[in-house]
Design an enzyme around this catalytic site. Structure first.
Site, mmCIF file in Angstrom:
data_model
loop_
_atom_site.group_PDB
_atom_site.id
_atom_site.type_symbol
_atom_site.label_atom_id
_atom_site.label_comp_id
_atom_site.label_asym_id
_atom_site.label_seq_id
_atom_site.Cartn_x
_atom_site.Cartn_y
_atom_site.Cartn_z
ATOM 1 N N CYS A 196 -3.042 -3.934 4.306
ATOM 2 C CA CYS A 196 -2.057 -4.904 5.190
ATOM 3 C C CYS A 196 -2.587 -6.226 4.681
ATOM 4 O O CYS A 196 -2.167 -7.155 4.980
ATOM 5 C CB CYS A 196 -2.181 -4.925 6.478
ATOM 6 S SG CYS A 196 -1.418 -3.180 7.100
ATOM 7 N N SER A 236 -9.985 1.485 14.603
ATOM 8 C CA SER A 236 -9.529 0.744 13.715
ATOM 9 C C SER A 236 -8.915 -0.742 14.523
ATOM 10 O O SER A 236 -9.142 -1.942 14.312
ATOM 11 C CB SER A 236 -8.052 1.664 12.699
ATOM 12 O OG SER A 236 -7.642 1.581 13.792
ATOM 13 N N ASN A 279 5.511 -0.902 12.033
ATOM 14 C CA ASN A 279 4.225 -1.960 11.383
ATOM 15 C C ASN A 279 4.559 -1.889 10.339
ATOM 16 O O ASN A 279 5.538 -0.535 9.848
ATOM 17 C CB ASN A 279 2.926 -0.605 11.751
ATOM 18 C CG ASN A 279 1.799 -1.080 10.606
ATOM 19 O OD1 ASN A 279 2.046 -2.481 10.101
ATOM 20 N ND2 ASN A 279 0.582 -0.771 10.761
ATOM 21 N N GLU A 329 1.058 -1.218 0.094
ATOM 22 C CA GLU A 329 -0.268 0.236 -0.010
ATOM 23 C C GLU A 329 0.643 1.102 0.203
ATOM 24 O O GLU A 329 0.082 2.171 -0.060
ATOM 25 C CB GLU A 329 -0.739 0.146 1.071
ATOM 26 C CG GLU A 329 -0.482 -0.440 2.533
ATOM 27 C CD GLU A 329 -1.212 -0.180 3.445
ATOM 28 O OE1 GLU A 329 -1.635 0.984 3.816
ATOM 29 O OE2 GLU A 329 -1.674 -1.795 4.506
ATOM 30 N N SER A 347 -7.038 -2.723 6.431
ATOM 31 C CA SER A 347 -8.524 -1.810 6.785
ATOM 32 C C SER A 347 -8.747 -1.440 5.558
ATOM 33 O O SER A 347 -8.740 -1.300 4.716
ATOM 34 C CB SER A 347 -7.477 -0.447 7.520
ATOM 35 O OG SER A 347 -7.157 -0.971 8.622
ATOM 36 N N THR A 377 3.203 4.323 15.754
ATOM 37 C CA THR A 377 2.898 2.661 15.552
ATOM 38 C C THR A 377 3.508 2.625 13.644
ATOM 39 O O THR A 377 2.916 2.153 12.923
ATOM 40 C CB THR A 377 1.308 2.769 15.122
ATOM 41 O OG1 THR A 377 0.572 3.352 14.569
ATOM 42 C CG2 THR A 377 1.016 2.489 16.691
ATOM 43 N N HIS A 397 -1.770 -10.294 12.555
ATOM 44 C CA HIS A 397 -1.213 -8.990 11.255
ATOM 45 C C HIS A 397 -1.012 -8.049 12.594
ATOM 46 O O HIS A 397 -1.498 -7.911 13.558
ATOM 47 C CB HIS A 397 -1.908 -8.386 11.308
ATOM 48 C CG HIS A 397 -2.462 -6.832 10.187
ATOM 49 N ND1 HIS A 397 -0.736 -6.399 10.464
ATOM 50 C CD2 HIS A 397 -2.938 -5.820 10.964
ATOM 51 C CE1 HIS A 397 -1.010 -5.617 10.115
ATOM 52 N NE2 HIS A 397 -1.970 -4.636 9.951
HETATM 53 P P1 HMG Z 1 -3.710 6.657 21.433
HETATM 54 O O1 HMG Z 1 -4.359 7.020 21.777
HETATM 55 O O2 HMG Z 1 -2.037 7.103 21.073
HETATM 56 O O3 HMG Z 1 -3.333 5.886 22.881
HETATM 57 O O4 HMG Z 1 -4.096 5.707 19.841
HETATM 58 P P2 HMG Z 1 -4.396 5.006 23.810
HETATM 59 O O5 HMG Z 1 -4.041 6.506 24.993
HETATM 60 O O6 HMG Z 1 -5.171 4.877 23.274
HETATM 61 O O7 HMG Z 1 -3.218 4.002 24.762
HETATM 62 C C1 HMG Z 1 -2.694 2.917 23.874
HETATM 63 C C2 HMG Z 1 -2.648 1.672 25.012
HETATM 64 O O8 HMG Z 1 -1.005 2.570 26.424
HETATM 65 C C3 HMG Z 1 -3.459 1.964 26.367
HETATM 66 O O9 HMG Z 1 -3.890 0.433 26.051
HETATM 67 C C4 HMG Z 1 -3.198 2.465 26.998
HETATM 68 O O10 HMG Z 1 -3.852 2.049 28.418
HETATM 69 C C5 HMG Z 1 -1.983 2.148 27.020
HETATM 70 P P3 HMG Z 1 -4.786 -0.588 25.430
HETATM 71 O O11 HMG Z 1 -6.091 0.099 26.442
HETATM 72 O O12 HMG Z 1 -5.167 0.030 24.007
HETATM 73 O O13 HMG Z 1 -4.789 -2.421 25.787
HETATM 74 N N1 HMG Z 1 -0.935 3.136 27.647
HETATM 75 C C6 HMG Z 1 0.030 3.174 29.301
HETATM 76 N N2 HMG Z 1 0.265 1.496 29.628
HETATM 77 C C7 HMG Z 1 0.696 1.223 30.029
HETATM 78 N N3 HMG Z 1 1.847 2.544 31.057
HETATM 79 C C8 HMG Z 1 1.421 3.672 30.667
HETATM 80 C C9 HMG Z 1 0.688 3.890 29.745
HETATM 81 N N4 HMG Z 1 -0.373 4.885 28.730
HETATM 82 C C10 HMG Z 1 -0.595 4.320 28.003
HETATM 83 N N5 HMG Z 1 1.622 4.350 31.301
HETATM 84 C C11 HMG Z 1 -3.725 3.990 18.502
HETATM 85 C C12 HMG Z 1 -3.057 4.314 19.741
HETATM 86 C C13 HMG Z 1 -3.008 2.314 18.580
HETATM 87 C C14 HMG Z 1 -5.056 3.955 18.466
HETATM 88 C C15 HMG Z 1 -3.051 5.371 17.537
HETATM 89 O O14 HMG Z 1 -1.465 4.453 17.479
HETATM 90 C C16 HMG Z 1 -3.488 4.993 16.310
HETATM 91 O O15 HMG Z 1 -4.319 5.207 15.564
HETATM 92 N N6 HMG Z 1 -2.655 3.820 15.236
HETATM 93 C C17 HMG Z 1 -2.991 3.658 14.024
HETATM 94 C C18 HMG Z 1 -4.273 2.479 14.250
HETATM 95 C C19 HMG Z 1 -3.821 1.214 14.131
HETATM 96 O O16 HMG Z 1 -2.414 1.002 14.036
HETATM 97 N N7 HMG Z 1 -5.148 0.274 14.179
HETATM 98 C C20 HMG Z 1 -4.399 -0.903 14.372
HETATM 99 C C21 HMG Z 1 -5.392 -1.657 14.248
HETATM 100 S S1 HMG Z 1 -5.855 -1.168 12.590
HETATM 101 C C22 HMG Z 1 -4.948 -1.964 10.945
HETATM 102 O O17 HMG Z 1 -4.241 -2.872 12.131
HETATM 103 C C23 HMG Z 1 -4.689 -2.139 10.205
HETATM 104 C C24 HMG Z 1 -3.400 -1.437 9.424
HETATM 105 O O18 HMG Z 1 -2.255 -1.764 9.444
HETATM 106 C C25 HMG Z 1 -3.725 -0.867 8.300
HETATM 107 C C26 HMG Z 1 -3.923 -1.605 7.160
HETATM 108 O O19 HMG Z 1 -4.527 -2.357 7.524
HETATM 109 O O20 HMG Z 1 -3.177 -0.757 6.264
HETATM 110 C C27 HMG Z 1 -3.293 -0.339 10.803
#
Ligand code: HMG
Length: 390
Positions: A111, A201, A275, A79, A308, A152, A233
């Site tokens: 992906c 997501s 990733n 992609e 996605s 990520t 994945h």
């Molecule tokens: P965010 O808002 O930065 O993070 O987004 P958050 O506030 O949700 O925190 C992440 C985790 O860290 C949480 O854990 C917190 O509790 C924890 P969870 O509740 O989710 O288990 N946390 C802590 N843990 C330990 N000590 C601390 C602490 N503070 C917080 N002090 C997000 C995170 C992944 C959403 C963001 O980075 C993002 O948007 N990433 C890109 C999208 C993505 O990867 N999505 C995954 C599913 S979609 C997919 O896999 C397809 C993809 O590969 C694309 C494709 O297909 O081409 C993305």
């Protein structure tokens, strides 16, 4: 006839950022990135690596002279393609010196691309058992500096040789799949960086996993106990764990322990790369088979692929006798240990140094890049690639 993965190659660029340092620079607690997201290091592509060179460098490791005679199909899942018209597969085909009597195409569905490619390759080998198909999953994940997706990101490629009587994994035929038109992550043609609804997501990834897992159990009657491991994945390493946890209570205690331990092993390489979109699931499989010594031939491995937009698939395979002889574990250890750590300032500078998009000519310094295959520049709107080994 068994059809499946005969060899696996992997390449990631020679530089990375430590996630602890990135967390400090972004004013967040390091544990958010290392535990909450589950990433330790993030690979960064220099300007001399693109999806074509990453894929070609991954394939270079595994392709023998004999394979070159047998490969008659190259399928490039990506992609982060470099051209809207010409496929990355055609460039890789030339860079590897493959025979002209071959098909070469690019496939896209976020992906999920490399999984679609593997299934297409399997059909091709079923019709032409003497053929080998080179499947590539190659990407550079970019969300942008200071964005919520920044932690990520990543860069790298996996190359898979698909053939009859495979050395590593025989694919089984009970795959289940699902498509639903959603906007969880996308990248319009005009944008260098992806748009994402992060929380949505995550939810959709888990929902797709639950649905295909239910479909699979209904179709086959198999249970978690029938699996040695399930590979996911991995957009970040906590993601697969979140999905696995939603079904793990279906298993007895000893099966739970095995699946959780093998999950952890399957994330080791991804924790250090980030990733790589299309290649992430296969990097996770590589991590499992190269790092888990207790795995035995005959074990069934599950694969959850998610792209996605969205398409999900659950499929399975069985580890082949003496599969260890087909691995390049030492070479991959060397690839990781020879990488150079960047400061956050260096990362930001390299990240921001992008190729011209106005048709101007550029010559790049490939001496700084230890990869055998590099992008050397752009002339007349044509990317100029070199293979230093030629
Ligand atoms: P965010 O808002 O930065 O993070 O987004 P958050 O506030 O949700 O925190 C992440 C985790 O860290 C949480 O854990 C917190 O509790 C924890 P969870 O509740 O989710 O288990 N946390 C802590 N843990 C330990 N000590 C601390 C602490 N503070 C917080 N002090 C997000 C995170 C992944 C959403 C963001 O980075 C993002 O948007 N990433 C890109 C999208 C993505 O990867 N999505 C995954 C599913 S979609 C997919 O896999 C397809 C993809 O590969 C694309 C494709 O297909 O081409 C993305």
């Amino acid at each position: 006839m068994e059809i499946g993965i005969d060899k696996i190659g992997f390449y990631t660029p020679h530089q990375y950022v430590d996630m602890n340092n990135l967390a400090v620079a972004r004013n967040v607690e390091p544990e958010k990135f290392t535990i909450g997201i589950g990433q330790e290091e993030m690979a960064l592509a220099p300007i001399t690596q693109d999806s074509v060179t990453l894929a070609a460098n991954a394939a270079l490791q595994i392709i023998s002279e004999e394979d070159k005679k047998a490969i008659d199909f190259v399928i490039f899942g990506t992609e982060s393609g470099i051209d809207h018209s010409k496929s990355g597969a055609v460039y890789v085909h030339k860079l590897l010196g493959l025979k002209p009597q071959a098909r070469a195409i690019e496939v896209k569905q976020a992906c999920y691309g490399a999984t679609a490619a593997i299934q297409m390759a399997k059909g091709h080998v079923a019709l032409h058992p003497e053929s080998k198909v080179l499947v590539l999953g190659s990407d550079i994940a970019r969300y942008g500096l200071n964005t919520s997706g920044e932690a990520t990101q990543g860069a790298g490629a996996v190359a898979l040789l698909i053939g009859a009587n495979p050395g590593i994994l025989a694919l089984e035929n009970e795959d289940v799949y699902l498509t639903n038109d959603i906007m969880d992550f996308w990248r319009p043609i005009y944008s260098e960086q992806a748009f994402v609804d992060g929380k949505f997501s995550n939810e959709q990834y888990i929902l797709f996993f639950q649905k295909v897992w239910e479909q699979y159990k209904e179709k086959t009657g198999l249970q978690l106990a029938d699996f040695e491991a399930i590979c996911y994945h991995l957009p970040y390493t906590k993601m697969g764990l979140k999905a696995l946890r939603t079904v793990i209570d279906e298993a007895e205690e000893q099966d739970k322990e095995r699946l959780l331990e093998n999950y952890k092993t399957s994330t080791q390489y991804n924790r250090r790369v980030g990733n790589i979109y299309t290649g992430s699931l296969y990097l996770s499989f590589l991590s499992l088979i190269e790092q888990q010594e207790r795995l035995k031939a005959g074990s069934r491995i599950g694969f959850f692929s998610y792209g996605s937009g969205a398409v999900g698939e659950f499929f399975t395979g069985v580890l082949q006798p003496n599969y260890q002889a087909h691995l390049n574990t030492e070479q991959h250890a060397k690839l990781f240990s020879s990488r150079e750590e960047l400061s956050v300032e260096q990362y930001e500078e390299i990240f921001s140094n992008t190729l011209p998009t106005d048709g101007s000519t550029i010559e790049l310094d490939v001496k700084q890049d230890p990869a055998p295959i590099c992008l050397a520049g752009i002339t007349d709107n044509k990317r100029q690639y070199i293979n230093k080994l030629d």
